[in-house]
Design an enzyme around this catalytic site. Structure first.
Site, PDB file in Angstrom:
ATOM      1  N   HIS A 252      32.242  36.984  40.623  1.00  0.00           N
ATOM      2  CA  HIS A 252      33.182  36.080  41.372  1.00  0.00           C
ATOM      3  C   HIS A 252      32.803  36.472  42.860  1.00  0.00           C
ATOM      4  O   HIS A 252      33.783  36.321  43.764  1.00  0.00           O
ATOM      5  CB  HIS A 252      34.346  36.667  41.126  1.00  0.00           C
ATOM      6  CG  HIS A 252      34.852  36.384  39.548  1.00  0.00           C
ATOM      7  ND1 HIS A 252      34.579  35.361  38.994  1.00  0.00           N
ATOM      8  CD2 HIS A 252      35.931  37.054  38.837  1.00  0.00           C
ATOM      9  CE1 HIS A 252      34.764  35.387  37.722  1.00  0.00           C
ATOM     10  NE2 HIS A 252      35.954  36.352  37.730  1.00  0.00           N
TER      11      HIS A 252
ATOM     12  N   HIS B 146      41.702  31.688  39.275  1.00  0.00           N
ATOM     13  CA  HIS B 146      41.687  32.814  38.202  1.00  0.00           C
ATOM     14  C   HIS B 146      43.199  33.088  37.748  1.00  0.00           C
ATOM     15  O   HIS B 146      43.208  34.337  37.763  1.00  0.00           O
ATOM     16  CB  HIS B 146      40.565  34.051  38.790  1.00  0.00           C
ATOM     17  CG  HIS B 146      40.267  34.916  37.709  1.00  0.00           C
ATOM     18  ND1 HIS B 146      41.150  35.828  37.002  1.00  0.00           N
ATOM     19  CD2 HIS B 146      39.187  35.172  37.517  1.00  0.00           C
ATOM     20  CE1 HIS B 146      40.294  36.475  36.137  1.00  0.00           C
ATOM     21  NE2 HIS B 146      39.017  36.240  36.494  1.00  0.00           N
TER      22      HIS B 146
ATOM     23  N   GLU C   7      39.224  29.324  32.831  1.00  0.00           N
ATOM     24  CA  GLU C   7      38.753  29.285  34.219  1.00  0.00           C
ATOM     25  C   GLU C   7      37.728  28.152  34.033  1.00  0.00           C
ATOM     26  O   GLU C   7      36.721  28.467  33.511  1.00  0.00           O
ATOM     27  CB  GLU C   7      38.124  30.535  34.643  1.00  0.00           C
ATOM     28  CG  GLU C   7      38.894  31.737  34.949  1.00  0.00           C
ATOM     29  CD  GLU C   7      37.811  32.963  34.737  1.00  0.00           C
ATOM     30  OE1 GLU C   7      37.084  33.041  35.586  1.00  0.00           O
ATOM     31  OE2 GLU C   7      38.160  34.009  34.029  1.00  0.00           O
TER      32      GLU C   7
END
Length: 383
Positions: free
Chosen positions: A136, A210, A348
């Protein structure tokens, strides 16, 4: 507005629901000017604000820190509202936790193997923050940055424009990346996310959000009874560190087959090697539609208890379904209840994990003169 949406809003109005014990009550489908309030202050003195956006019977609360969706409130079949996203009621918990609750993710959503990739014959080493891998965007990805936020109200809806400039070399990524993310609540109460980015050097980009969803309401317990459908005939198996092996495996005959709606918990305890490794679902589904110019429906999620349902449409070729495997009771939500395994799930929308090292995957390369664009729409109803 669809019939089910009109029904629950009418029910809320008829019930004359009052705001009590922290439960929102707003039946109006009219938009309101976004409201800004101080949420907290970072250790360096930077102020973090919370914006409340309301339209079409949906309420969204967003932080300038990380672009975090701190609350998402929608009605059930009886018109009763609840926050259906996991998160915290204070800034300190967002600073200390690593769960990415509600955050904007970048520069690269999901994992990159070894935190390394090569682009145009140049090797880049990224911030490593997930075992041997980069996850991420690294240790200080977009989820840990303060975004500039500008509210808007227009014929297309009401919302927020969030902007962040990521410097060349930040977390190891090349190029100065100028990112704009627009959160819109439409007159139907849909939550639309539009991503855009430009760069001055060739780089890789994979942006997503997220949010952890629990359509029964935050702090209500497990999502294993939620019913999920994914328009995907294939998924990406992973190695022991959750990096895709490169195989595009068929879901048919496996616990990964969600082409017809089934409960999240139906097969999650199956002794399938992939489920054992990830402690549940934490995989990328290869959407049958591929990359599209306009958002197309790819997923539906339904909570039989409350009747709440969410449909997701996207331009992206993949969706990472994460069943909250690593929630372990150490985090407490605004309800005062701790989050345990599978108390929320993520869907996601994104390009595939480790694409910079997999030329056979859809490309995530962005070059000067190009504009990265992606759109995802969440539509809510109750039945």
């Amino acid at each position: 507005m669809d019939t089910s949406r009109r029904t629950v809003l009418a029910a809320a109005a008829a019930a004359g629901l009052m705001a009590a014990a922290g439960t929102p009550s707003y039946a109006s489908s009219e938009s309101r000017t976004p409201v800004k309030e101080l949420f907290g202050t970072l250790p360096d003195g930077t102020k973090v604000y919370r914006w409340t956006v309301e339209n079409g019977g949906t309420r969204l609360k967003v932080l300038s820190y990380g672009g975090i969706v701190q609350a998402l409130e929608v009605p059930d079949r009886h018109g009763r509202y609840a926050n259906v996203s996991l998160g915290f009621d204070n800034l300190g918990d967002y600073l200390s936790a690593t769960a990415f609750f509600g955050a904007l993710i970048g520069r690269y959503g999901n994992r990159i193997a070894g935190g390394r990739f090569t682009l145009d014959s140049t090797a880049y080493q990224l911030s490593v923050n997930d075992g041997p891998n980069s996850l991420h965007g690294g240790a200080r990805g977009f989820d840990r940055r303060v975004w500039d936020v500008e509210p808007f109200t227009g014929p297309g809806g009401v919302g927020l424009v969030l902007r962040y400039v990521s410097a060349d070399g930040e977390m190891g990524y090349p190029g100065t990346l100028r990112t704009t993310v627009t959160y819109t609540l439409t007159g139907r109460g849909d939550w639309r996310i539009d991503y855009a980015a430009t760069t001055d050097r060739a780089t890789v980009v994979n942006l997503t959000n997220h949010t952890y969803f629990n359509l029964a309401g935050e702090g209500s317990g497990s999502i294993l009874g939620h019913e999920l459908r994914l328009a995907a005939s294939r998924y990406l198996p992973t190695d022991a560190t959750l990096i895709p092996t490169g195989e595009l495996a068929q879901v048919a005959g496996t616990p990964f087959d969600f082409r017809r709606s089934k409960s999240v918990g139906e097969d999650i305890r199956t002794a399938h090697e992939q489920l054992v490794t990830a402690k549940g679902y934490d995989h990328n589904w290869v959407l049958d539609k591929g990359v599209t110019a306009r958002p197309e429906p790819v997923a539906t999620l339904h909570d039989p208890g409350s009747g709440r349902a969410m449909r997701i449409a996207t331009t992206e070729p993949g969706v990472q379904f994460y069943s909250g495997n690593f929630l372990d009771g150490t985090l407490t939500g605004p309800s005062g209840r701790v989050y345990r395994q599978s108390d929320g799930l993520c869907l996601e929308t994104q390009h595939f994990p480790d694409s910079p090292n997999r030329p056979e995957f859809p490309s995530t390369v962005l070059r000067p003169g190009e504009t990265y664009r992606s759109t995802t729409v969440h539509s809510f109803s109750a039945r």
